[in-house]
Write a protein that holds these residues in place. Structure first.
Motif, PDB file in Angstrom:
ATOM      1  N   ARG A 148     -14.452 -19.395 -14.527  1.00  0.00           N
ATOM      2  CA  ARG A 148     -14.472 -20.272 -15.705  1.00  0.00           C
ATOM      3  C   ARG A 148     -13.074 -20.764 -16.084  1.00  0.00           C
ATOM      4  NH1 ARG A 148     -18.309 -20.346 -19.483  1.00  0.00           N
ATOM      5  NH2 ARG A 148     -18.979 -18.230 -19.015  1.00  0.00           N
ATOM      6  N   TRP A 149     -12.073 -19.945 -15.900  1.00  0.00           N
ATOM      7  CA  TRP A 149     -10.723 -20.267 -16.358  1.00  0.00           C
ATOM      8  C   TRP A 149      -9.856 -20.858 -15.247  1.00  0.00           C
ATOM      9  CZ3 TRP A 149     -11.660 -20.642 -21.087  1.00  0.00           C
ATOM     10  CH2 TRP A 149     -12.566 -19.785 -21.695  1.00  0.00           C
ATOM     11  N   GLY A 150     -10.467 -21.171 -14.102  1.00  0.00           N
ATOM     12  CA  GLY A 150      -9.757 -21.848 -13.021  1.00  0.00           C
ATOM     13  C   GLY A 150      -9.369 -20.899 -11.895  1.00  0.00           C
ATOM     14  N   LEU A 151      -9.418 -21.415 -10.699  1.00  0.00           N
ATOM     15  CA  LEU A 151      -9.089 -20.590  -9.525  1.00  0.00           C
ATOM     16  C   LEU A 151      -7.624 -20.155  -9.494  1.00  0.00           C
ATOM     17  CD1 LEU A 151     -11.295 -22.174  -6.733  1.00  0.00           C
ATOM     18  CD2 LEU A 151     -11.767 -20.224  -8.226  1.00  0.00           C
ATOM     19  N   PRO A 152      -6.664 -20.947  -9.986  1.00  0.00           N
ATOM     20  CA  PRO A 152      -5.288 -20.428 -10.026  1.00  0.00           C
ATOM     21  C   PRO A 152      -5.148 -19.168 -10.894  1.00  0.00           C
ATOM     22  CG  PRO A 152      -5.261 -22.807 -10.203  1.00  0.00           C
ATOM     23  CD  PRO A 152      -6.708 -22.376 -10.322  1.00  0.00           C
ATOM     24  N   VAL A 153      -5.885 -19.103 -11.995  1.00  0.00           N
ATOM     25  CA  VAL A 153      -5.860 -17.906 -12.846  1.00  0.00           C
ATOM     26  C   VAL A 153      -6.484 -16.727 -12.100  1.00  0.00           C
ATOM     27  CG1 VAL A 153      -6.701 -16.859 -14.990  1.00  0.00           C
ATOM     28  CG2 VAL A 153      -5.851 -19.215 -15.003  1.00  0.00           C
ATOM     29  N   LYS A 154      -7.632 -16.962 -11.455  1.00  0.00           N
ATOM     30  CA  LYS A 154      -8.284 -15.894 -10.697  1.00  0.00           C
ATOM     31  C   LYS A 154      -7.352 -15.383  -9.604  1.00  0.00           C
ATOM     32  CE  LYS A 154     -12.690 -14.757  -8.451  1.00  0.00           C
ATOM     33  NZ  LYS A 154     -14.081 -15.203  -8.251  1.00  0.00           N
ATOM     34  N   ARG A 155      -6.706 -16.288  -8.885  1.00  0.00           N
ATOM     35  CA  ARG A 155      -5.767 -15.888  -7.831  1.00  0.00           C
ATOM     36  C   ARG A 155      -4.630 -15.071  -8.413  1.00  0.00           C
ATOM     37  NH1 ARG A 155      -5.745 -13.674  -3.948  1.00  0.00           N
ATOM     38  NH2 ARG A 155      -7.314 -15.083  -3.148  1.00  0.00           N
ATOM     39  N   TRP A 156      -4.077 -15.509  -9.570  1.00  0.00           N
ATOM     40  CA  TRP A 156      -2.982 -14.767 -10.185  1.00  0.00           C
ATOM     41  C   TRP A 156      -3.434 -13.347 -10.548  1.00  0.00           C
ATOM     42  CZ3 TRP A 156      -1.780 -11.860 -14.327  1.00  0.00           C
ATOM     43  CH2 TRP A 156      -0.442 -11.511 -14.466  1.00  0.00           C
ATOM     44  N   LEU A 157      -4.605 -13.217 -11.144  1.00  0.00           N
ATOM     45  CA  LEU A 157      -5.110 -11.896 -11.535  1.00  0.00           C
ATOM     46  C   LEU A 157      -5.272 -10.987 -10.320  1.00  0.00           C
ATOM     47  CD1 LEU A 157      -7.762 -13.018 -14.162  1.00  0.00           C
ATOM     48  CD2 LEU A 157      -5.649 -11.765 -14.642  1.00  0.00           C
ATOM     49  N   LEU A 158      -5.873 -11.504  -9.265  1.00  0.00           N
ATOM     50  CA  LEU A 158      -6.070 -10.692  -8.059  1.00  0.00           C
ATOM     51  C   LEU A 158      -4.736 -10.306  -7.423  1.00  0.00           C
ATOM     52  CD1 LEU A 158      -9.118 -12.610  -6.577  1.00  0.00           C
ATOM     53  CD2 LEU A 158      -9.136 -10.297  -7.556  1.00  0.00           C
ATOM     54  N   ASP A 159      -3.789 -11.236  -7.374  1.00  0.00           N
ATOM     55  CA  ASP A 159      -2.474 -10.922  -6.822  1.00  0.00           C
ATOM     56  C   ASP A 159      -1.766  -9.883  -7.693  1.00  0.00           C
ATOM     57  OD1 ASP A 159      -2.924 -12.704  -4.755  1.00  0.00           O
ATOM     58  OD2 ASP A 159      -1.627 -14.287  -5.604  1.00  0.00           O
ATOM     59  N   HIS A 160      -1.864 -10.031  -9.007  1.00  0.00           N
ATOM     60  CA  HIS A 160      -1.250  -9.072  -9.934  1.00  0.00           C
ATOM     61  C   HIS A 160      -1.837  -7.674  -9.714  1.00  0.00           C
ATOM     62  CE1 HIS A 160       0.430  -7.348 -13.568  1.00  0.00           C
ATOM     63  NE2 HIS A 160      -0.781  -7.104 -14.048  1.00  0.00           N
ATOM     64  N   GLU A 161      -3.123  -7.607  -9.505  1.00  0.00           N
ATOM     65  CA  GLU A 161      -3.772  -6.304  -9.320  1.00  0.00           C
ATOM     66  C   GLU A 161      -3.469  -5.702  -7.950  1.00  0.00           C
ATOM     67  OE1 GLU A 161      -7.378  -6.948 -12.507  1.00  0.00           O
ATOM     68  OE2 GLU A 161      -7.896  -6.899 -10.385  1.00  0.00           O
ATOM     69  N   LYS A 162      -3.147  -6.529  -6.985  1.00  0.00           N
ATOM     70  CA  LYS A 162      -2.774  -6.039  -5.664  1.00  0.00           C
ATOM     71  C   LYS A 162      -1.346  -5.497  -5.688  1.00  0.00           C
ATOM     72  CE  LYS A 162      -3.069  -9.167  -2.617  1.00  0.00           C
ATOM     73  NZ  LYS A 162      -3.199 -10.160  -1.575  1.00  0.00           N
ATOM     74  N   ASP A 163      -0.475  -6.175  -6.459  1.00  0.00           N
ATOM     75  CA  ASP A 163       0.924  -5.784  -6.521  1.00  0.00           C
ATOM     76  C   ASP A 163       1.462  -6.062  -7.925  1.00  0.00           C
ATOM     77  OD1 ASP A 163       3.532  -5.065  -6.071  1.00  0.00           O
ATOM     78  OD2 ASP A 163       3.980  -6.735  -4.723  1.00  0.00           O
ATOM     79  N   PRO A 164       1.195  -5.162  -8.883  1.00  0.00           N
ATOM     80  CA  PRO A 164       1.580  -5.427 -10.279  1.00  0.00           C
ATOM     81  C   PRO A 164       3.076  -5.510 -10.499  1.00  0.00           C
ATOM     82  CG  PRO A 164       0.624  -3.231 -10.063  1.00  0.00           C
ATOM     83  CD  PRO A 164       0.487  -3.904  -8.737  1.00  0.00           C
ATOM     84  N   ALA A 165       3.878  -5.029  -9.553  1.00  0.00           N
ATOM     85  CA  ALA A 165       5.334  -5.083  -9.727  1.00  0.00           C
ATOM     86  C   ALA A 165       5.909  -6.439  -9.338  1.00  0.00           C
ATOM     87  CB  ALA A 165       5.986  -3.992  -8.878  1.00  0.00           C
ATOM     88  N   ALA A 166       5.100  -7.264  -8.673  1.00  0.00           N
ATOM     89  CA  ALA A 166       5.624  -8.569  -8.202  1.00  0.00           C
ATOM     90  C   ALA A 166       5.809  -9.547  -9.331  1.00  0.00           C
ATOM     91  CB  ALA A 166       4.661  -9.156  -7.172  1.00  0.00           C
TER      92      ALA A 166
END
Length: 166
Positions: A148-166
């Motif tokens: 609902r909030w856009g694929l760039p947001v979804k990608r950011w969330l998934l990347d953040h959860e894969k590597d929260p220190a990045a």
């Protein structure tokens, strides 16, 4: 009912909470009316802006700082759909950060492996984004699917959860 908006690396994030602190709706928007429109009519009341929503704001800030489980215990109250969707939302909260699942696997986790479309519907009808982490459900081929909030947001969330220190 109260709401607050905060800046995040993925864009503005707004949460609408009940007087008891339960999240009624949340998402990556600066406009609370976007969220109120998603809520069941029985949950809607006059919304008042707040600078800080207590535990909800603290949990989001902690999540953004790398404590990916900080959002897990924030209470959520949604009313839409039947018993399967309500159950699927509870199951969705058990999907771990950094371990996304497919819609097929999500349907299996929800106890109805044949209900892949129902699982997708639970994601699409989720009004409490982030706290009910529909962003952790992907297509069978691992692609993002919708959000609902856009694929760039979804990608950011998934990347953040894969590597929260990045």
């Amino acid at each position: 009912m109260h709401y607050s908006t905060m800046a995040t690396p993925a864009g503005s994030f707004t949460a609408v909470v009940d007087d008891d602190g339960a999240v009624l709706a949340s998402g990556f928007t600066a406009d609370p009316t976007d969220l109120i429109a998603l809520m069941h009519p029985t949950l809607v009341a006059d919304a008042k802006p707040e600078a800080h929503l207590g535990d909800v704001t603290r949990a989001v800030k902690s999540y953004l700082e790398g404590d990916l489980t900080a959002i897990d215990d924030v209470p959520v109250r949604q009313h839409i759909g039947g018993t399967f969707i309500a159950h699927a939302w509870r199951v969705m909260r058990d999907i771990k950060p950094g371990a996304p699942v497919t819609y097929t696997a999500f349907a299996e986790l929800a106890g109805r492996p044949e209900a892949i479309r129902g699982a997708a519907s639970a994601c699409a009808r989720n009004a409490a984004a982030l706290f009910v982490p529909c962003h952790r459900v992907l297509r069978l081929d691992g692609s993002l699917g919708g959000y609902r909030w856009g694929l760039p947001v979804k990608r950011w969330l998934l990347d953040h959860e894969k590597d929260p220190a990045a």
